[in-house]
Design a protein around this motif. Sequence first.
Motif, PDB file in Angstrom:
ATOM      1  N   ALA A   9       0.831  -1.200   0.000  1.00  0.00           N
ATOM      2  CA  ALA A   9       0.000   0.000   0.000  1.00  0.00           C
ATOM      3  C   ALA A   9       0.871   1.258   0.000  1.00  0.00           C
ATOM      4  N   ALA A  10       1.994   1.205   0.721  1.00  0.00           N
ATOM      5  CA  ALA A  10       2.884   2.363   0.772  1.00  0.00           C
ATOM      6  C   ALA A  10       3.490   2.658  -0.592  1.00  0.00           C
ATOM      7  N   LEU A  11       3.837   1.609  -1.327  1.00  0.00           N
ATOM      8  CA  LEU A  11       4.413   1.795  -2.663  1.00  0.00           C
ATOM      9  C   LEU A  11       3.376   2.375  -3.623  1.00  0.00           C
ATOM     10  N   LEU A  12       2.162   1.870  -3.555  1.00  0.00           N
ATOM     11  CA  LEU A  12       1.097   2.408  -4.418  1.00  0.00           C
ATOM     12  C   LEU A  12       0.791   3.855  -4.054  1.00  0.00           C
ATOM     13  N   ALA A  13       0.817   4.178  -2.773  1.00  0.00           N
ATOM     14  CA  ALA A  13       0.561   5.553  -2.355  1.00  0.00           C
ATOM     15  C   ALA A  13       1.649   6.484  -2.876  1.00  0.00           C
ATOM     16  N   TRP A  14       2.889   6.022  -2.847  1.00  0.00           N
ATOM     17  CA  TRP A  14       3.992   6.831  -3.392  1.00  0.00           C
ATOM     18  C   TRP A  14       3.809   7.076  -4.882  1.00  0.00           C
ATOM     19  N   ALA A  15       3.468   6.009  -5.630  1.00  0.00           N
ATOM     20  CA  ALA A  15       3.277   6.152  -7.071  1.00  0.00           C
ATOM     21  C   ALA A  15       2.113   7.101  -7.377  1.00  0.00           C
ATOM     22  N   ALA A  16       1.020   6.968  -6.620  1.00  0.00           N
ATOM     23  CA  ALA A  16      -0.132   7.846  -6.833  1.00  0.00           C
ATOM     24  C   ALA A  16       0.225   9.297  -6.566  1.00  0.00           C
ATOM     25  N   LYS A  17       0.997   9.536  -5.523  1.00  0.00           N
ATOM     26  CA  LYS A  17       1.410  10.901  -5.205  1.00  0.00           C
ATOM     27  C   LYS A  17       2.269  11.478  -6.319  1.00  0.00           C
ATOM     28  N   GLU A  18       3.202  10.674  -6.844  1.00  0.00           N
ATOM     29  CA  GLU A  18       4.084  11.158  -7.900  1.00  0.00           C
ATOM     30  C   GLU A  18       3.326  11.429  -9.201  1.00  0.00           C
ATOM     31  N   LEU A  19       2.292  10.640  -9.464  1.00  0.00           N
ATOM     32  CA  LEU A  19       1.521  10.816 -10.695  1.00  0.00           C
ATOM     33  C   LEU A  19       0.368  11.797 -10.519  1.00  0.00           C
ATOM     34  N   GLY A  20       0.078  12.157  -9.280  1.00  0.00           N
ATOM     35  CA  GLY A  20      -0.972  13.126  -9.024  1.00  0.00           C
ATOM     36  C   GLY A  20      -2.365  12.606  -9.260  1.00  0.00           C
ATOM     37  N   THR A  21      -2.553  11.291  -9.152  1.00  0.00           N
ATOM     38  CA  THR A  21      -3.868  10.701  -9.372  1.00  0.00           C
ATOM     39  C   THR A  21      -3.884   9.290  -8.800  1.00  0.00           C
ATOM     40  N   ASP A  22      -5.084   8.716  -8.680  1.00  0.00           N
ATOM     41  CA  ASP A  22      -5.201   7.342  -8.226  1.00  0.00           C
ATOM     42  C   ASP A  22      -4.585   6.391  -9.254  1.00  0.00           C
ATOM     43  N   VAL A  23      -4.037   5.281  -8.764  1.00  0.00           N
ATOM     44  CA  VAL A  23      -3.499   4.254  -9.655  1.00  0.00           C
ATOM     45  C   VAL A  23      -4.004   2.896  -9.201  1.00  0.00           C
TER      46      VAL A  23
END
Length: 304
Positions: A9-23
């Motif tokens: 979940a932490a990795l997905l949250a990081w990716a979402a933050k970097e992309l500026g949207t849900d993933v």
Amino acid sequence: MTNSTMPSAALLAWAAKELGTDVSVAQDASSKAHAASQPRENSRVWALGRPDGIRFYVKVTPKPVMYERETFALRHAVPALGAGHGPQLRASSAAHLALLLTAVPGAPLERQTLTPAEELRAHRRGGALLALLHAAGELSGPHRVQAERALQTAAEGADKRLRQAADRLAPAEHKLVRDLAAQLRDLPPLPLAFIHGDAWHRNLLWSQHLGQAAWIDFERSRFAPAVQDFVLMSCGIWADRPDLRAAWFQGYGRDLLPEEQHALKGLAALDAVNCLVWGPAHDDPAVTVRGRRTLDRLMAGVFA
């Protein structure tokens, strides 16, 4: 092939933050996780989808050195390949050893069934792109020292590999590997480059629709003699397909120098021993067969 383990979940949250949207983790047949049939530790790779349908990849490397190498390559060398010929780095996280990458057109060459003409085209383009990569990066200071010592470092590991191989090699094969490894120390200076480090048809993408090649997976990239990037193909598909080898070097822009060809034999011998250690230990017959076949070719004097 997607990784069977879901990202945290932490990795997905990081990716979402970097992309500026849900993933969300996407089911994507072209997602390229490292296969188990390689004598090495595996990275983990997942395809991510944004709500707008655009795909990205998040890759977690097993070691900090691999993370550092790939991050360096993506920032300083891969852009030389041109748009669509390698992934772009959107973000990196040392805490996660993670890289967030753009998608690249195509699928690994090893998974595709192509016409002979298209196979030649793909290898020619792969060789041409590798030439661009080899010319990238600033080969000076510690980078040059690293590159100039690479063959010496490889030769120094021969005795350890042979001890690990034990009775999997005949006495004559032990002697051949020792002799070829020793000769790596005495070669004249070879052309140096920024090498991919894992250059073969598992990491070479080909888009049949676009007629376009691309390289992925740079976690073993480094400054070294250029010849070190031709070991895996020489011990693999080129053994049966000299036409693909010829197309590759046509695209690369030159063939190997005689001293590079000699170095290739020594590096192939070391790769063979490594395969004969790793394959049986991990119940991987494909790797074992590769090592055995390479040694047989070297003993018969037909390795090229």
